[in-house]
Design an enzyme around this catalytic site. Sequence first.
Site, mmCIF file in Angstrom:
data_model
loop_
_atom_site.group_PDB
_atom_site.id
_atom_site.type_symbol
_atom_site.label_atom_id
_atom_site.label_comp_id
_atom_site.label_asym_id
_atom_site.label_seq_id
_atom_site.Cartn_x
_atom_site.Cartn_y
_atom_site.Cartn_z
ATOM 1 N N LYS A 115 25.115 -38.860 -5.322
ATOM 2 C CA LYS A 115 24.357 -38.472 -4.123
ATOM 3 C C LYS A 115 23.133 -39.359 -3.901
ATOM 4 O O LYS A 115 22.633 -39.467 -2.796
ATOM 5 C CB LYS A 115 23.992 -37.010 -4.191
ATOM 6 C CG LYS A 115 25.252 -36.151 -4.137
ATOM 7 C CD LYS A 115 25.014 -34.708 -3.879
ATOM 8 C CE LYS A 115 26.308 -33.965 -3.628
ATOM 9 N NZ LYS A 115 27.199 -33.933 -4.815
HETATM 10 C C1 LIG Z 1 28.584 -33.623 -4.697
HETATM 11 C C2 LIG Z 1 29.461 -34.032 -5.828
HETATM 12 C C3 LIG Z 1 30.872 -34.143 -5.686
HETATM 13 C C4 LIG Z 1 31.583 -33.778 -4.403
HETATM 14 O O1 LIG Z 1 31.338 -34.702 -3.370
HETATM 15 P P1 LIG Z 1 31.705 -34.341 -1.854
HETATM 16 O O2 LIG Z 1 31.144 -35.438 -1.041
HETATM 17 O O3 LIG Z 1 31.021 -33.014 -1.591
HETATM 18 O O4 LIG Z 1 33.183 -34.234 -1.751
HETATM 19 C C5 LIG Z 1 31.603 -34.601 -6.762
HETATM 20 N N1 LIG Z 1 31.029 -34.901 -7.940
HETATM 21 C C6 LIG Z 1 29.687 -34.788 -8.128
HETATM 22 C C7 LIG Z 1 29.117 -35.111 -9.466
HETATM 23 C C8 LIG Z 1 28.849 -34.355 -7.080
HETATM 24 O O5 LIG Z 1 27.520 -34.243 -7.287
#
Ligand SMILES: *Cc1c(COP(=O)(O)O)cnc(C)c1O
Length: 475
Positions: A115
């Site tokens: 993120k």
């Molecule tokens: C947010 C997240 C996901 C999922 O990603 P999306 O974009 O919501 O599909 C997967 N793995 C981790 C470690 C995350 O923080």
Amino acid sequence: MADLRYISTRGKAPVLGFEDVLLAGLARDGGLYVPERWPALGAGDLRMLRGLGYATLAAHLLRPFVGRAIPESDLASMAAEAYRGFAHPDVAPLVPLGPNEHLLELFHGPTFAFKDFALQLVGLMFDYMLTRRGERITILGATSGDTGSAAIAALAGRAAVDVFILHPKGRVSEIQRLQMTTVDAPNVHNVAIEGTFDDCQDLVKAAFNDLALRDALKLSAVNSINWARVAAQIVYYFWAALRLEAPLREIAFAVPTGNFGNVYAGYAARAMGLPISQLIVGSNRNDILTRFFEARAMEMRAVEPSLSPSMDIQVSSNFERLLFDLLGRDGAAVAAAMEAFRRTGRLPVGEEVWQKARALFSAARFGDEETLEWIRRIHAETGMVVDPHSAIGIAAGRAKRRDPAVPLVALATAHPAKFGDAVRRAIGAEPPLPPALAALKQRPEHCATLPNQTGALFAFLRERAGKPRPARSAA
Ligand SMILES: *Cc1c(COP(=O)(O)O)cnc(C)c1O
């Protein structure tokens, strides 16, 4: 050429430019903003992008989405600043995993999850736009882990933004809590709510629904439906593919998926001309997407906790953006389908549309025991330790890959140390904490505790927004 404009997936919201889309998040008609057309890159363009550093590549690829909202030199310096704090010189290193199989490590940012790729850049864009407008806003969000720390890391110390992040008291991991509460910045406010994650989300919704409060504090969100977050995530698909000789070769990607934001960015990269042959979705037991791609059944169920908590989601918001394209960009048809989904818990999708989706997407589901088994297996095969989310991505890639001659890139979305408990259960030892995470245990925490009551939260927001956090606050 005229700037790219953004339209709502439900067809009834005003058409906006990049600046307004960035600040608006959700469209007024309940839809999500998408670009009115996809910027196209030909084989020649792709060849020219080879060899660029990550931040320069990001500035190039984002240019058509941003248009004149941010001058070229400012966008370039923002991208440089956003990725400067990443701990690996490649920003997103691509490492060999198996035969014609690679791992794209997206966890070298300040909070050790993917993120950071979007939020580090989007945080700078928010501050830039608001400062230019002479405005100040209040970001309010609830977190069960990764999003809160990534938002705080991106916005700490920014002059035009206050950040309030609610987490359920005692229900996030110690590392996740420390990543939020040890940030010492006057504009960052952590609140531990005496309740569950759902209670936190309900409090946030209540605050947004209180229009007097919303206007007084200029409440806003940086959640994953924000177009700018998707746009920033497109970059690493190009980055990986260019290293594997795109445009000469096709590439398949495997993506551990929750809200569908990450894998949708891969879809967008393909729409822009990147030769992606397959996008493989990995789900945990909360497998609404896998049930859709495998059996055409998009049916809501209750969310169950798993070892990959960032994928514990039943309604994948960004799927609506794919649906918009699948339904021929017909906003009225999307609005009708989403309304039926809300009312009946089942998304009606015809056979033809489903087949169109399946031409590109595949999906596979893995429960907790299988997830642990895959962490073990990958460790035994390669010596690498992966986190539970990344393990599900790799497993899905292996299960659904169509052509072994096409390179497969599995996205590693979190550092294994963030999920040390699960890793220990799989291989008997916790991964060593990176020094930056270990150091958090020595730092003072800044966090208020509130009961699960709207009155208490609203009073707290009104008292703190726009003012620096008091120097001493209770842990
Ligand atoms: C947010 C997240 C996901 C999922 O990603 P999306 O974009 O919501 O599909 C997967 N793995 C981790 C470690 C995350 O923080």
